[in-house]
Design a protein around this motif. Structure first.
Motif, PDB file in Angstrom:
ATOM      1  N   TRP B 225      34.978  22.259   3.011  1.00 33.92           N
ATOM      2  CA  TRP B 225      35.405  22.768   1.717  1.00 33.92           C
ATOM      3  C   TRP B 225      34.951  21.829   0.595  1.00 33.92           C
ATOM      4  O   TRP B 225      34.455  22.265  -0.441  1.00 33.92           O
ATOM      5  CB  TRP B 225      36.933  22.917   1.746  1.00 33.92           C
ATOM      6  CG  TRP B 225      37.492  23.493   0.503  1.00 33.92           C
ATOM      7  CD1 TRP B 225      37.535  24.805   0.162  1.00 33.92           C
ATOM      8  CD2 TRP B 225      38.075  22.784  -0.581  1.00 33.92           C
ATOM      9  NE1 TRP B 225      38.110  24.959  -1.062  1.00 33.92           N
ATOM     10  CE2 TRP B 225      38.453  23.725  -1.543  1.00 33.92           C
ATOM     11  CE3 TRP B 225      38.317  21.442  -0.839  1.00 33.92           C
ATOM     12  CZ2 TRP B 225      39.051  23.375  -2.740  1.00 33.92           C
ATOM     13  CZ3 TRP B 225      38.922  21.090  -2.019  1.00 33.92           C
ATOM     14  CH2 TRP B 225      39.287  22.041  -2.957  1.00 33.92           C
ATOM     15  N   LEU B 227      32.421  19.818   0.670  1.00 37.69           N
ATOM     16  CA  LEU B 227      30.961  19.859   0.554  1.00 37.69           C
ATOM     17  C   LEU B 227      30.477  21.128  -0.139  1.00 37.69           C
ATOM     18  O   LEU B 227      29.351  21.182  -0.623  1.00 37.69           O
ATOM     19  CB  LEU B 227      30.318  19.757   1.943  1.00 37.69           C
ATOM     20  CG  LEU B 227      30.436  18.397   2.622  1.00 37.69           C
ATOM     21  CD1 LEU B 227      29.959  18.478   4.059  1.00 37.69           C
ATOM     22  CD2 LEU B 227      29.636  17.351   1.868  1.00 37.69           C
ATOM     23  N   HIS B 228      31.316  22.155  -0.162  1.00 34.91           N
ATOM     24  CA  HIS B 228      30.893  23.413  -0.782  1.00 34.91           C
ATOM     25  C   HIS B 228      31.495  23.614  -2.160  1.00 34.91           C
ATOM     26  O   HIS B 228      31.453  24.710  -2.711  1.00 34.91           O
ATOM     27  CB  HIS B 228      31.185  24.595   0.151  1.00 34.91           C
ATOM     28  CG  HIS B 228      30.207  24.635   1.276  1.00 34.91           C
ATOM     29  ND1 HIS B 228      30.304  23.791   2.356  1.00 34.91           N
ATOM     30  CD2 HIS B 228      29.071  25.356   1.460  1.00 34.91           C
ATOM     31  CE1 HIS B 228      29.286  24.015   3.165  1.00 34.91           C
ATOM     32  NE2 HIS B 228      28.531  24.958   2.652  1.00 34.91           N
ATOM     33  N   GLN B 229      32.068  22.566  -2.706  1.00 37.69           N
ATOM     34  CA  GLN B 229      32.479  22.624  -4.112  1.00 37.69           C
ATOM     35  C   GLN B 229      31.229  22.508  -4.975  1.00 37.69           C
ATOM     36  O   GLN B 229      30.181  22.072  -4.527  1.00 37.69           O
ATOM     37  CB  GLN B 229      33.415  21.447  -4.436  1.00 37.69           C
ATOM     38  CG  GLN B 229      34.742  21.490  -3.720  1.00 37.69           C
ATOM     39  CD  GLN B 229      35.580  22.651  -4.189  1.00 37.69           C
ATOM     40  OE1 GLN B 229      35.764  22.846  -5.385  1.00 37.69           O
ATOM     41  NE2 GLN B 229      36.064  23.449  -3.256  1.00 37.69           N
ATOM     42  N   PRO B 232      29.107  19.433  -5.166  1.00 37.98           N
ATOM     43  CA  PRO B 232      29.672  19.052  -3.870  1.00 37.98           C
ATOM     44  C   PRO B 232      30.361  17.689  -3.979  1.00 37.98           C
ATOM     45  O   PRO B 232      29.832  16.774  -4.590  1.00 37.98           O
ATOM     46  CB  PRO B 232      28.444  18.967  -2.965  1.00 37.98           C
ATOM     47  CG  PRO B 232      27.390  19.743  -3.654  1.00 37.98           C
ATOM     48  CD  PRO B 232      27.654  19.644  -5.114  1.00 37.98           C
TER      49      PRO B 232
END
Lengths: 368, 543
Positions: B225, B227-229, B232
């Motif tokens: 989660w 890393l996918h902001q 990131p």
């Protein structure tokens, strides 16, 4: 006499205008000739290569292949990345003083703001040379409106796609029971709604961001408390909607629904109607282009961007890639291409970044 | 060691970075605060522990029993059955999970629908979107298969006299197994358990699909989660990854101490390899084992093939449910041939390099008095604690930051190094576990009779451990062929392997075409595995 004088003046104006137009036309042609292969100064040919980071997926690779056919002297090194992967790699390369990319194509992300502030993006206008690319009338809402950044210089959105905010499977919920976005707050829909994870950038967060702008944050909070199922898998979301496991879907992918309906599945899935502003959004998908600074192949990059934004390049994006172009003179995609003259809410503009971030925060707080 | 330590150091250091806009950073604890400010973190940690315990409590005893039966008894078709477990591990987890959803979804799952059709069943008895659904999917996609794979060669290297002594003194089979065999097998059981814990801390694909809908998050989904902001949250993700690293330290120390406390030699100069007779139970046991092997191999393989041949997986009632279009889409894809070639080079080079390098490391750690053997052993554990994308970030830093490595950036060698590192923990631990079982007197006999260290390795050790090395080579091959998370970050357009073609199809939501790529990788690996098993069966302790 006065009339004759007026005629002379008009003739002079026409001549001046003609010269100006001719000069402008020569200017773009001179610029273009300078960078174009096979010209007297074939800088792009000398560079021989353009490095493009783009979206992952087979369709986009196939679109780019058309560039190689058009300009065989320029080798295209195209690589698909998820935004997280590209950001990580780009950042490490920059830290090591390596400048390996010319162009970055992806949807609007916070990379745009950070890279712009760090001076890592070059203005695009200087390299948009072909008249057909700069043609005001060619682009939905005009040439300048395609820029997503506040300065109208760095991030050019060539894709414009309208998508419904909510899809409802009418096989399970008749229109008489649910016919507006605000109707989603009815307690009877608790546990019946699935949303694409709104805590990260994507279709789900884009949709609640729009509502937080249009209907207020309280609406978004109340909606997220409707015991929503969350997924990050667009296919799973579409399947659930089609099978009626969750007959209401927020953030369903239109193409995915279309694929199902072609097979005769979910034929009664329909966009939830309502006021235009609440029910539809315009987005960019993966279709926005940036010119990276200190590009290793600046001339070849200019050739590529002009091709990409030309009628030919955008026709490829629409027909091979299957995504609707912002250009008005390429084939439209029914159901996805925006209607000219309609003022859609475009959530992808930089000035709406805060709205998107705030919506993600709310989702994060409520959905834990 | 540098190749492993550098990314690990990057992870720890980056976790203390506070990123500026121009890629220049300051230092602080902000990333740690972000990582732990998430209110879901506590439940994610608890969920991770619960899933790990449940998985291992079920898988470990079953796998030990199955491996013992395969390696130590006269069950018919042992080699074929063992190979079925190998195949079970090779199968890509995503299509298999989709297959289980098709059967066990509470609303439209085929098994649930069939059961609810019975007069005495009121509601769907199974729910794949549940804690036990996740545990079930893990057990059947990889956990049991890989543990059987790892235990069987080790059990084969056990002197039969130990079991016979126990059985003749009146202990039953189960008492012998869990009272004698398992304690002797402590090194391999410990290594497999540790590997399983690390794997549980990192597993997220199944949890994403099965856990998200009912908001069941685990430690690794929190990393995913972050890393996918956008942008990131690498420092915060690396803070969480550092925790895995710190958790592993005492566990690895514990494992080393346990192994060092006494001898676990099971193969000495008087080795007897004959197998226990199952007597009248022979065929019943065979059918039970066959049923388990089919459940975790054939059923998933059927899902996988259905996935490649159905117009849309799971929809049987449409006008044209079957098609070959997914196969032609993959085979005629413009990058298919190059990707296939790259996969062969990548996986082949990884397998060969892994076998050589991991044997060397394991040999130094177990067989020498080299002063740095304990740190080397610890370093070999590090790669398993690094999530793929984070290992990729570390390697990008290493290659770009080291002048003599910079020319290799973007080349196949970087990919090979990355995939070798990714396979390191599993490979080194398997070889170590085997070496621990072998008595030193075998090699000393060669030295006493005038042979060199190399002679004793080549003539004594190598033939005995060949099956283990072939297993390591095969596992490294499949790991390299399937690697997406690290490879996606560091591959170039010239070096992209099949796993990235698969990723392209996944992004397009063309899971059927992605499954085709999965089948091709499975067939490729199964071919390699078959050859390696044929070679392995000609070597080994029993030959």
């Amino acid at each position: 006499m006065r009339r004759q004088h007026g005629l002379h003046l008009t003739a002079i104006l026409v001549m001046v205008l003609g010269f100006a137009l001719r000069a402008e036309s020569q200017e773009w042609k001179t610029k273009w000739d300078k960078i174009l292969p096979f010209s007297c100064l074939p800088d792009a040919k000398k560079e021989g290569k353009v490095a493009v980071a783009g979206p992952p997926g087979t369709a986009y690779r196939d679109v780019m292949r058309a560039f190689e056919k058009k300009y065989p002297e320029i080798s295209l090194e195209f690589q698909g990345f998820t935004p997280a992967n590209f950001t990580a790699r780009f950042s490490k390369e920059r830290q090591a003083g390596q400048y390996l990319w010319d162009i970055y194509i992806t949807g609007p992300t916070s990379f745009d703001v950070t890279a712009k502030k760090a001076g890592e993006l070059d203005p695009l206008r200087a390299v948009l040379i072909l008249p057909e690319v700069r043609d005001e009338s060619a682009w939905l809402g005009g040439f300048a409106k395609a820029f997503l950044d506040s300065e109208k210089q760095y991030v050019f959105a060539f894709q414009a796609e309208i998508t419904p905010q909510v899809q409802v499977n009418r096989e399970f919920i008749p229109e008489s029971e649910l016919n507006s976005v605000k109707g989603l707050l009815n307690a009877k829909w608790k546990g019946k709604i699935v949303i694409d994870d709104p805590r990260v950038d994507g279709p789900g967060s884009g949709r609640i961001a729009l509502w937080s702008g249009q209907l207020g944050e309280e609406f978004v909070r109340a909606l997220l408390k409707q015991d929503l199922a969350v997924t990050r898998d667009g296919r799973q979301l579409a399947d659930w909607l089609a099978r009626g496991k969750y007959p209401i879907a927020i953030g369903a992918n239109d193409t995915e629904i279309g694929e199902l309906q072609k097979l005769g599945i979910g034929s009664k899935i329909e966009p939830l109607a309502g006021k235009l502003a609440e029910a539809w959004r315009m987005g960019t998908g993966w279709g926005a282009v940036r010119l990276v600074n200190k590009a290793p192949h600046p001339n070849a990059a200019a050739v590529f961007i002009n091709w990409l934004l030309s009628k030919e390049g955008q026709t490829g994006w629409a027909t091979i890639g299957g995504r609707p172009s912002r250009r008005m003179d390429v084939p439209r995609i029914t159901g996805l291409s925006p209607e000219p003259g309609v003022d859609y809410f475009d959530i992808d503009r930089e000035e709406r970044l805060q709205l998107r971030d705030k919506a993600k925060e709310i989702a994060k707080a409520v959905l834990q | 060691m540098l190749m492993v330590l550098y990314p690990a150091a990057v992870i720890v250091l980056t976790s203390f970075e506070s990123q500026g806009v121009d890629h220049q950073s300051g230092f602080g604890l902000s990333a740690w605060k972000i990582a732990f400010s998430d209110p879901g973190m506590h439940s994610a940690i608890w969920n991770t522990v619960a899933v790990t315990l449940a998985r291992q409590a079920i898988a470990l005893p079953i796998a030990i029993l199955l491996a013992w039966i395969l390696a130590r008894t006269d069950i018919p078709g042992a080699n074929a059955l063992e190979f079925l477990f190998w195949l079970g591990y090779f199968l890509p987890p995503l299509p298999v999970t989709l297959g289980w959803i098709l059967l066990l979804d509470p609303e439209y799952g085929l098994i649930n629908q069939w059961l609810t059709g019975l007069a005495f069943v009121n509601k769907a008895p199974f729910n794949i979107y549940s804690f036990w659904g996740i545990v079930w999917a893990h057990l059947t996609t990889s956990t049991i298969a890989v543990e059987v794979m790892l235990f069987t060669p080790a059990f084969r290297n056990m002197d039969a006299s130990l079991e016979e002594a126990s059985l003749t003194s009146g202990a039953g089979v189960m008492r012998t197994l869990y009272g004698i065999v398992v304690p002797i097998m402590t090194p391999v059981v410990g290594a497999v358990l540790l590997l399983a814990i690390v794997h549980s801390l990192q597993a997220f694909e199944l949890e994403l699909i099965l856990g998200f809908p009912f908001r069941f998050y685990v430690f690794s989904t929190q990393i995913y989660w972050l890393l996918h902001q956008q942008p990131p949250q690498f420092p915060a993700a690396m803070a969480l990854s550092s925790i895995i690293l710190f958790v592993m330290v005492p566990l690895v120390v514990l494992q080393r101490r346990t192994v060092a406390r006494r001898s676990f030699v099971t193969v000495g100069g008087r080795y007897q390899g004959h197998r226990q007779s199952l007597g009248k139970w022979r065929f019943l046991v065979f059918f039970v084992l066959l049923a388990v092997a089919l459940l975790i191999t054939v059923v998933p393989f059927v899902f996988l093939m259905l996935g490649t041949l159905m117009t849309r997986f799971g929809y049987f009632n449409i006008a044209k449910p079957w098609t070959s279009v997914h196969w032609s889409r993959v085979i005629y894809d413009s990058v298919f041939l190059d990707s296939f070639k790259n996969t062969l080079i990548l996986a082949g080079a990884t397998a060969i390099l892994s076998v050589v390098l991991f044997t060397l490391i394991a040999h130094v750690v177990i067989r020498t008095r080299f002063v740095g053997r304990a740190p080397l052993d610890f370093v070999s554990w590090l790669p398993s604690t690094l999530p793929g994308i984070i290992l990729g970030v570390g390697l990008v830093s290493l290659f770009l930051g080291t002048p003599f490595l910079r020319p290799l950036y973007g080349s196949m060698s970087l990919l090979v190094i990355a995939t070798v590192i990714s396979s390191m923990t599993l490979g080194v631990q398997i070889i170590k576990s085997t070496l621990v079982q072998l008595g030193i007197e075998l090699e000393e006999a060669v030295k006493v009779s005038g042979g060199s260290g190399w002679n004793s390795f080549r003539d004594i050790l190598l033939p005995i451990i060949t099956p283990t090395l072939l297993l390591v080579g095969t596992l490294s091959f499949i790991a390299a062929a399937r690697n997406v998370s690290t490879v996606a970050l560091i591959a170039s357009s010239r070096t992209r392997p099949l796993s990235l073609l698969q990723l392209d199809f996944m992004v397009d939501s063309r899971y059927e075409s992605a499954a085709v790529v999965g089948v091709i990788v499975v067939v490729l690996t199964a071919g390699i595995a078959l050859i390696s098993r044929l070679l392995g069966l000609r070597a080994g302790i029993e030959r």
